[in-house]
Motif scaffolding. Structure first.
Motif, PDB file in Angstrom:
ATOM      1  N   TYR A  19      43.703  74.302  40.946  1.00 24.57           N
ATOM      2  CA  TYR A  19      44.510  75.354  40.359  1.00 24.57           C
ATOM      3  C   TYR A  19      45.589  75.771  41.365  1.00 24.57           C
ATOM      4  N   HIS A  29      38.664  77.788  37.159  1.00 24.13           N
ATOM      5  CA  HIS A  29      39.378  79.076  37.186  1.00 24.13           C
ATOM      6  C   HIS A  29      39.304  79.764  35.815  1.00 24.13           C
ATOM      7  N   HIS A  53      44.270  82.022  29.546  1.00 24.95           N
ATOM      8  CA  HIS A  53      45.509  82.576  30.122  1.00 24.95           C
ATOM      9  C   HIS A  53      46.394  81.529  30.783  1.00 24.95           C
ATOM     10  N   ASP A  54      45.783  80.504  31.362  1.00 24.21           N
ATOM     11  CA  ASP A  54      46.583  79.477  32.059  1.00 24.21           C
ATOM     12  C   ASP A  54      46.657  78.172  31.278  1.00 24.21           C
ATOM     13  N   ASP A 155      41.624  87.267  36.252  1.00 23.60           N
ATOM     14  CA  ASP A 155      42.387  86.107  36.723  1.00 23.60           C
ATOM     15  C   ASP A 155      42.378  86.076  38.253  1.00 23.60           C
TER      16      ASP A 155
HETATM   17 FE   LIG Z   1      45.214  82.234  36.449  1.00 17.61          FE
END
Ligand SMILES: [Fe+2]
Ligand SMILES: [Fe+2]
Length: 181
Positions: A19, A29, A53-54, A155
């Motif tokens: 990540y 993550h 989210h990513d 996060d």
């Molecule tokens: Fe993130």
């Protein structure tokens, strides 16, 4: 292939890269962020916001060292576009706003920046630095800004090397139950 199959495949096939300079993979993550949300008793939409989210990082093939190359991939917008209309607005907003939430927290919480990982501190500059007062006011006008800030904290914490958390597949039924189209 359903959107849920597509998401699970993205994590399984493209989530194994580190990540962005951190010591956990993209999938680790995401799973840690979702697990933190679940442990905190968050709603299903917030758990999925944390998980996804990513997702924008997995949609394109740019290298993991993108921050070193001075490029801001705008992964939050790519991820939000990918999910828009398929998941509830709160899920999409947690994705879309997770970078603005970081810029927001840097502006309103003096100690927040110091707590970010070195990689996250470096990418902040590429993302526009701390918000201006005007940007803070605009951000606070977002209907889901508080939720986005909460998701951002998961996060930031979701970078623990070797932590064992439930698998991507364990989120299948939650993903399927949340699809809106
Ligand atoms: Fe993130
Ligand atoms: Fe991100």
């Amino acid at each position: 292939m359903t959107i849920v199959d597509e998401i699970i495949q993205l994590f399984e096939e493209r989530g194994n890269g580190l990540y962005f300079g951190e010591q956990v993979t993209e999938t680790e993550h995401a799973l840690q962020a979702a697990h933190l949300a679940r442990e905190a008793g968050a709603s299903n939409a917030m758990i999925l916001g944390a998980l996804l989210h990513d997702i924008g990082h997995l949609l394109h093939s740019q290298g993991e060292d993108i921050a070193d190359h001075g490029v801001d991939a705008k992964h939050e917008d790519e991820g939000a576009e990918f999910l828009a209309g398929k998941f509830p607005p709160l899920v999409v907003d947690c994705v879309r706003l997770h970078v603005p939430a970081k810029r927001y927290l840097c502006a309103v919480e003096p100690q927040y920046l110091a707590g970010l990982s070195p990689v996250s501190q470096r990418s902040l500059e590429l993302q526009g630095g701390p918000m201006t007062a005007h940007e803070v006011a605009e951000f606070e006008a977002e209907p889901h800004f508080r939720e986005a800030v909460q998701a951002r904290r998961w996060d930031d914490q979701a970078k623990v090397v070797g932590l064992q958390v439930p698998s991507v597949e364990s989120y299948r039924s939650l993903l399927e139950a949340s699809v809106t189209e």
